[in-house]
Design a protein around this motif. Structure first.
Motif, PDB file in Angstrom:
ATOM      1  N   ASP A  11    -109.293  17.388   3.316  1.00  0.00           N
ATOM      2  CA  ASP A  11    -107.922  17.599   3.769  1.00  0.00           C
ATOM      3  C   ASP A  11    -107.807  18.741   4.759  1.00  0.00           C
ATOM      4  OD1 ASP A  11    -106.935  19.953   1.603  1.00  0.00           O
ATOM      5  OD2 ASP A  11    -108.354  18.500   0.788  1.00  0.00           O
ATOM      6  N   GLY A  12    -108.520  19.829   4.563  1.00  0.00           N
ATOM      7  CA  GLY A  12    -108.454  20.930   5.524  1.00  0.00           C
ATOM      8  C   GLY A  12    -108.987  20.512   6.884  1.00  0.00           C
ATOM      9  N   GLY A  13    -110.129  19.833   6.874  1.00  0.00           N
ATOM     10  CA  GLY A  13    -110.735  19.370   8.116  1.00  0.00           C
ATOM     11  C   GLY A  13    -109.988  18.228   8.770  1.00  0.00           C
ATOM     12  N   SER A  14    -109.054  17.622   8.062  1.00  0.00           N
ATOM     13  CA  SER A  14    -108.286  16.509   8.616  1.00  0.00           C
ATOM     14  C   SER A  14    -106.877  16.922   9.000  1.00  0.00           C
ATOM     15  CB  SER A  14    -108.190  15.370   7.594  1.00  0.00           C
ATOM     16  OG  SER A  14    -109.461  14.872   7.273  1.00  0.00           O
ATOM     17  N   THR A  15    -106.224  17.702   8.147  1.00  0.00           N
ATOM     18  CA  THR A  15    -104.810  18.004   8.380  1.00  0.00           C
ATOM     19  C   THR A  15    -104.585  19.355   9.039  1.00  0.00           C
ATOM     20  OG1 THR A  15    -104.446  19.042   6.213  1.00  0.00           O
ATOM     21  CG2 THR A  15    -104.190  16.647   6.350  1.00  0.00           C
TER      22      THR A  15
ATOM     23  N   TYR B 227    -110.488  12.635   2.198  1.00  0.00           N
ATOM     24  CA  TYR B 227    -110.801  13.008   0.817  1.00  0.00           C
ATOM     25  C   TYR B 227    -109.940  14.227   0.501  1.00  0.00           C
ATOM     26  CZ  TYR B 227    -113.690  14.203  -3.238  1.00  0.00           C
ATOM     27  OH  TYR B 227    -114.135  14.481  -4.501  1.00  0.00           O
ATOM     28  N   ASP B 228    -108.825  14.011  -0.190  1.00  0.00           N
ATOM     29  CA  ASP B 228    -107.789  15.030  -0.342  1.00  0.00           C
ATOM     30  C   ASP B 228    -107.765  15.629  -1.742  1.00  0.00           C
ATOM     31  OD1 ASP B 228    -105.515  16.597  -0.225  1.00  0.00           O
ATOM     32  OD2 ASP B 228    -104.185  14.979   0.433  1.00  0.00           O
ATOM     33  N   ASN B 229    -108.364  16.814  -1.876  1.00  0.00           N
ATOM     34  CA  ASN B 229    -108.277  17.534  -3.143  1.00  0.00           C
ATOM     35  C   ASN B 229    -107.286  18.698  -3.040  1.00  0.00           C
ATOM     36  OD1 ASN B 229    -109.722  19.410  -1.705  1.00  0.00           O
ATOM     37  ND2 ASN B 229    -111.624  19.082  -2.809  1.00  0.00           N
ATOM     38  N   GLU B 230    -106.517  18.691  -1.970  1.00  0.00           N
ATOM     39  CA  GLU B 230    -105.393  19.583  -1.772  1.00  0.00           C
ATOM     40  C   GLU B 230    -105.768  21.051  -1.585  1.00  0.00           C
ATOM     41  OE1 GLU B 230    -102.971  18.325  -5.133  1.00  0.00           O
ATOM     42  OE2 GLU B 230    -102.025  16.790  -3.881  1.00  0.00           O
ATOM     43  N   ALA B 231    -106.967  21.301  -1.045  1.00  0.00           N
ATOM     44  CA  ALA B 231    -107.389  22.674  -0.741  1.00  0.00           C
ATOM     45  C   ALA B 231    -108.694  22.643   0.045  1.00  0.00           C
ATOM     46  CB  ALA B 231    -107.585  23.475  -2.022  1.00  0.00           C
ATOM     47  N   TYR B 232    -109.071  23.766   0.605  1.00  0.00           N
ATOM     48  CA  TYR B 232    -110.383  23.926   1.232  1.00  0.00           C
ATOM     49  C   TYR B 232    -111.376  24.240   0.114  1.00  0.00           C
ATOM     50  CZ  TYR B 232    -108.599  24.334   6.052  1.00  0.00           C
ATOM     51  OH  TYR B 232    -108.031  24.104   7.276  1.00  0.00           O
TER      52      TYR B 232
ATOM     53  N   ASN C   9    -114.689  23.461  -0.032  1.00  0.00           N
ATOM     54  CA  ASN C   9    -116.058  23.789   0.365  1.00  0.00           C
ATOM     55  C   ASN C   9    -116.251  25.281   0.601  1.00  0.00           C
ATOM     56  OD1 ASN C   9    -114.413  23.577   2.695  1.00  0.00           O
ATOM     57  ND2 ASN C   9    -116.223  23.390   3.990  1.00  0.00           N
ATOM     58  N   THR C  10    -115.169  26.039   0.718  1.00  0.00           N
ATOM     59  CA  THR C  10    -115.287  27.471   0.959  1.00  0.00           C
ATOM     60  C   THR C  10    -114.653  28.315  -0.143  1.00  0.00           C
ATOM     61  OG1 THR C  10    -113.286  27.408   2.324  1.00  0.00           O
ATOM     62  CG2 THR C  10    -115.407  27.204   3.475  1.00  0.00           C
ATOM     63  N   GLY C  11    -114.370  27.706  -1.285  1.00  0.00           N
ATOM     64  CA  GLY C  11    -113.869  28.503  -2.396  1.00  0.00           C
ATOM     65  C   GLY C  11    -112.445  28.239  -2.819  1.00  0.00           C
ATOM     66  N   PHE C  12    -111.896  27.125  -2.461  1.00  0.00           N
ATOM     67  CA  PHE C  12    -110.564  26.684  -2.876  1.00  0.00           C
ATOM     68  C   PHE C  12    -109.435  27.534  -2.287  1.00  0.00           C
ATOM     69  CE2 PHE C  12    -107.356  24.829  -5.715  1.00  0.00           C
ATOM     70  CZ  PHE C  12    -107.718  23.500  -5.583  1.00  0.00           C
ATOM     71  N   GLN C  13    -109.402  27.573  -0.936  1.00  0.00           N
ATOM     72  CA  GLN C  13    -108.291  28.220  -0.237  1.00  0.00           C
ATOM     73  C   GLN C  13    -107.214  27.186   0.079  1.00  0.00           C
ATOM     74  OE1 GLN C  13    -111.524  28.594   1.138  1.00  0.00           O
ATOM     75  NE2 GLN C  13    -111.918  30.600   0.274  1.00  0.00           N
ATOM     76  N   LYS C  14    -106.014  27.650   0.371  1.00  0.00           N
ATOM     77  CA  LYS C  14    -104.881  26.789   0.711  1.00  0.00           C
ATOM     78  C   LYS C  14    -105.178  25.997   1.979  1.00  0.00           C
ATOM     79  CE  LYS C  14    -101.409  28.160   3.262  1.00  0.00           C
ATOM     80  NZ  LYS C  14    -101.313  27.141   4.291  1.00  0.00           N
ATOM     81  N   SER C  15    -104.824  24.710   1.944  1.00  0.00           N
ATOM     82  CA  SER C  15    -104.867  23.882   3.150  1.00  0.00           C
ATOM     83  C   SER C  15    -103.450  23.400   3.430  1.00  0.00           C
ATOM     84  CB  SER C  15    -105.797  22.676   2.953  1.00  0.00           C
ATOM     85  OG  SER C  15    -105.160  21.647   2.203  1.00  0.00           O
TER      86      SER C  15
END
Length: 178
Positions: A31-35, A57-62, A64-70
């Motif tokens: 989701d971060g890399g897409s939105t 693939y939307d898990n509603e956060a970044y 891959n880098t530690g679960f930051q807001k997307s």
């Protein structure tokens, strides 16, 4: 590259067409890399109507880098960069994609694999770009046990927090909730 998955897929599609190879080009991006960082790349591929299947693939956060807001993190959700809860609301990527009028678009869930499989096959068969928005509960980020992932995905759909739909170019949305 993180921000260029859609444009990379577009290049692959063009290369395969020049070689007269009939093959599927599938992108799986978060989701971060897409939105967020990759939105321009995705918009360009949608605008060109490249014959690819783009899976968000939307898990509603970044994650891959530690679960930051997307841009897809829901309002109130806690991430490492919003420890007291996100202020604001999710970016509505489905409306953004719909504005491009892709050949096919749909939402899916790992809680309903036959529906997911059918939609992936339909997306691959479409003439032009297809967009499959996959809801993906994240055990470490959502603080759930790995064994609960499918059940949490099903509960998201049954509670209407995640709506299953599909739409073909120029058409209306069709709801697919079980």
């Amino acid at each position: 590259a993180f921000a260029a998955s859609a444009s990379t897929a577009s290049g692959l599609r063009q290369a395969y067409e020049q070689q007269e190879e009939d093959t599927n080009v599938i992108v799986v991006a978060g989701d971060g890399g897409s939105t967020d960082i990759g939105l321009a790349s995705l918009s360009g591929a949608l605008d060109r109507d490249d014959d690819i299947l783009y899976v968000l693939y939307d898990n509603e956060a970044y994650s891959n880098t530690g679960f930051q807001k997307s841009g897809r993190t829901p309002g109130g959700a806690r991430t490492t960069t919003t420890p007291t809860g996100r202020i604001g609301r999710q970016k509505d990527i489905d409306e953004i994609v719909s504005a491009h009028d892709p050949a096919y678009m749909a939402t899916a869930s790992p809680g309903f694999v036959p529906d997911l499989r059918r939609k992936a096959e339909k997306g691959l068969a479409a003439d032009g770009i297809s967009f499959l928005h996959l809801h993906a509960p994240c055990p470490p980020g959502w603080r759930i046990d790995t064994g609960e992932t499918v059940e949490v995905a099903r509960e998201a759909v049954s509670s209407a927090l995640w709506v299953l739909f599909e739409r073909e170019r120029g058409g209306e949305y069709t709801l697919n909730n079980p």
